[in-house]
Write a protein that holds these residues in place. Structure first.
Motif, PDB file in Angstrom:
ATOM      1  N   ALA A 214    -125.284  -4.697  54.607  1.00  0.00           N
ATOM      2  CA  ALA A 214    -125.170  -5.502  53.665  1.00  0.00           C
ATOM      3  C   ALA A 214    -123.541  -5.324  53.456  1.00  0.00           C
ATOM      4  N   ALA A 215    -122.977  -3.933  53.576  1.00  0.00           N
ATOM      5  CA  ALA A 215    -121.546  -3.725  53.405  1.00  0.00           C
ATOM      6  C   ALA A 215    -120.869  -4.305  54.457  1.00  0.00           C
ATOM      7  N   VAL A 216    -121.111  -4.291  55.778  1.00  0.00           N
ATOM      8  CA  VAL A 216    -120.164  -4.738  56.858  1.00  0.00           C
ATOM      9  C   VAL A 216    -120.252  -6.297  56.854  1.00  0.00           C
ATOM     10  N   LEU A 217    -121.415  -6.752  56.466  1.00  0.00           N
ATOM     11  CA  LEU A 217    -121.391  -8.363  56.296  1.00  0.00           C
ATOM     12  C   LEU A 217    -120.866  -8.766  55.008  1.00  0.00           C
ATOM     13  N   GLY A 218    -120.579  -7.991  54.195  1.00  0.00           N
ATOM     14  CA  GLY A 218    -119.999  -8.419  52.764  1.00  0.00           C
ATOM     15  C   GLY A 218    -120.900  -9.465  51.976  1.00  0.00           C
ATOM     16  N   VAL A 219    -122.119  -9.114  52.057  1.00  0.00           N
ATOM     17  CA  VAL A 219    -123.052  -9.808  51.197  1.00  0.00           C
ATOM     18  C   VAL A 219    -124.064  -8.764  50.461  1.00  0.00           C
ATOM     19  N   PRO A 220    -124.533  -9.082  49.338  1.00  0.00           N
ATOM     20  CA  PRO A 220    -125.463  -8.294  48.522  1.00  0.00           C
ATOM     21  C   PRO A 220    -126.522  -7.532  49.262  1.00  0.00           C
ATOM     22  N   GLN A 221    -126.820  -6.447  48.851  1.00  0.00           N
ATOM     23  CA  GLN A 221    -127.779  -5.434  49.620  1.00  0.00           C
ATOM     24  C   GLN A 221    -129.206  -6.240  49.615  1.00  0.00           C
ATOM     25  N   VAL A 222    -129.540  -7.144  48.363  1.00  0.00           N
ATOM     26  CA  VAL A 222    -130.820  -7.730  48.270  1.00  0.00           C
ATOM     27  C   VAL A 222    -130.919  -8.733  49.282  1.00  0.00           C
ATOM     28  N   CYS A 223    -129.892  -9.279  49.663  1.00  0.00           N
ATOM     29  CA  CYS A 223    -129.857 -10.799  50.483  1.00  0.00           C
ATOM     30  C   CYS A 223    -130.401 -10.109  52.008  1.00  0.00           C
ATOM     31  N   VAL A 224    -130.063  -8.940  52.496  1.00  0.00           N
ATOM     32  CA  VAL A 224    -130.286  -8.290  53.578  1.00  0.00           C
ATOM     33  C   VAL A 224    -131.739  -7.661  53.504  1.00  0.00           C
ATOM     34  N   VAL A 225    -132.119  -7.199  52.465  1.00  0.00           N
ATOM     35  CA  VAL A 225    -133.428  -6.630  52.321  1.00  0.00           C
ATOM     36  C   VAL A 225    -134.393  -8.052  52.256  1.00  0.00           C
ATOM     37  N   ASP A 226    -134.182  -9.095  51.623  1.00  0.00           N
ATOM     38  CA  ASP A 226    -135.060 -10.381  51.478  1.00  0.00           C
ATOM     39  C   ASP A 226    -135.036 -10.857  52.914  1.00  0.00           C
ATOM     40  N   ILE A 227    -133.944 -10.914  53.869  1.00  0.00           N
ATOM     41  CA  ILE A 227    -134.243 -11.166  55.145  1.00  0.00           C
ATOM     42  C   ILE A 227    -135.323 -10.492  55.794  1.00  0.00           C
ATOM     43  N   LEU A 228    -134.807  -9.147  55.513  1.00  0.00           N
ATOM     44  CA  LEU A 228    -135.663  -8.409  56.724  1.00  0.00           C
ATOM     45  C   LEU A 228    -137.205  -8.422  55.932  1.00  0.00           C
ATOM     46  N   LYS A 229    -137.525  -8.638  54.858  1.00  0.00           N
ATOM     47  CA  LYS A 229    -139.036  -8.839  54.349  1.00  0.00           C
ATOM     48  C   LYS A 229    -139.618 -10.190  54.777  1.00  0.00           C
ATOM     49  N   GLY A 230    -138.738 -11.185  55.077  1.00  0.00           N
ATOM     50  CA  GLY A 230    -139.070 -12.607  55.270  1.00  0.00           C
ATOM     51  C   GLY A 230    -139.015 -13.413  54.183  1.00  0.00           C
ATOM     52  N   GLN A 231    -138.654 -12.893  53.136  1.00  0.00           N
ATOM     53  CA  GLN A 231    -138.522 -13.826  52.020  1.00  0.00           C
ATOM     54  C   GLN A 231    -137.221 -14.766  51.924  1.00  0.00           C
ATOM     55  N   LYS A 232    -136.375 -14.495  52.576  1.00  0.00           N
ATOM     56  CA  LYS A 232    -135.081 -15.568  52.610  1.00  0.00           C
ATOM     57  C   LYS A 232    -134.877 -15.679  54.167  1.00  0.00           C
ATOM     58  N   ALA A 233    -134.306 -17.089  54.225  1.00  0.00           N
ATOM     59  CA  ALA A 233    -133.939 -17.744  55.551  1.00  0.00           C
ATOM     60  C   ALA A 233    -132.580 -17.030  55.957  1.00  0.00           C
ATOM     61  N   ILE A 234    -132.331 -17.095  57.485  1.00  0.00           N
ATOM     62  CA  ILE A 234    -131.004 -17.031  57.876  1.00  0.00           C
ATOM     63  C   ILE A 234    -130.277 -18.074  57.717  1.00  0.00           C
ATOM     64  N   THR A 235    -129.275 -18.048  56.824  1.00  0.00           N
ATOM     65  CA  THR A 235    -128.641 -19.479  56.476  1.00  0.00           C
ATOM     66  C   THR A 235    -127.387 -19.501  57.794  1.00  0.00           C
ATOM     67  N   ALA A 236    -126.585 -20.273  57.726  1.00  0.00           N
ATOM     68  CA  ALA A 236    -125.443 -20.587  58.753  1.00  0.00           C
ATOM     69  C   ALA A 236    -124.491 -19.510  58.290  1.00  0.00           C
ATOM     70  N   ASP A 237    -124.157 -19.278  57.090  1.00  0.00           N
ATOM     71  CA  ASP A 237    -123.241 -18.278  56.690  1.00  0.00           C
ATOM     72  C   ASP A 237    -123.620 -16.890  57.446  1.00  0.00           C
ATOM     73  N   ILE A 238    -124.962 -16.554  57.013  1.00  0.00           N
ATOM     74  CA  ILE A 238    -125.583 -15.292  57.393  1.00  0.00           C
ATOM     75  C   ILE A 238    -125.284 -15.088  58.992  1.00  0.00           C
ATOM     76  N   ALA A 239    -125.858 -16.268  59.559  1.00  0.00           N
ATOM     77  CA  ALA A 239    -125.804 -16.494  61.000  1.00  0.00           C
ATOM     78  C   ALA A 239    -124.505 -15.860  61.639  1.00  0.00           C
ATOM     79  N   MET A 240    -123.250 -16.547  61.191  1.00  0.00           N
ATOM     80  CA  MET A 240    -121.902 -16.390  61.576  1.00  0.00           C
ATOM     81  C   MET A 240    -121.649 -14.743  61.207  1.00  0.00           C
ATOM     82  N   ARG A 241    -121.836 -14.275  60.130  1.00  0.00           N
ATOM     83  CA  ARG A 241    -121.530 -12.981  59.963  1.00  0.00           C
ATOM     84  C   ARG A 241    -122.372 -11.900  60.696  1.00  0.00           C
ATOM     85  N   LEU A 242    -123.762 -12.301  61.094  1.00  0.00           N
ATOM     86  CA  LEU A 242    -124.517 -11.329  62.009  1.00  0.00           C
ATOM     87  C   LEU A 242    -124.046 -11.517  63.683  1.00  0.00           C
TER      88      LEU A 242
END
Length: 93
Positions: free
Chosen positions: A29-57
């Protein structure tokens, strides 16, 4: 015939990228510049990978944006059109 559950993009992120580097959700989360909850929710399958997150990843892991977006798209298609969890997963981080 029993159907096999599709692998979520968050599970692939965890097993194929984070575990191999020892990266924690907080560190990612720190290196991507997003809230930790965002990464945790993606890892749990509770949030989708958006275009913004895809660019950062893709920048961080030296992959392509399409790699991440295709993982999400394929997962969404496999989940089916009536899956309530999928509908909720597209909330933005």
């Amino acid at each position: 015939m029993e159907r096999i559950s599709p692998t979520s993009p968050g599970e692939i992120l965890s097993t194929e990228f984070m575990e191999h580097t020892g990266l924690t959700p907080a560190e990612l989360a720190a290196v991507l510049g997003v809230p930790q909850v965002c990464v945790v929710d993606i890892l749990k399958g509770q949030k989708a990978i958006t275009a913004d997150i895809a660019m950062r990843l893709s920048d961080y892991f030296k992959t392509t944006v399409d790699f991440w977006l295709n993982l999400q798209r394929n997962f969404d298609v496999e989940q089916g059109p009536n899956d309530k969890a999928k509908q909720n997963a597209h909330a933005r981080c």
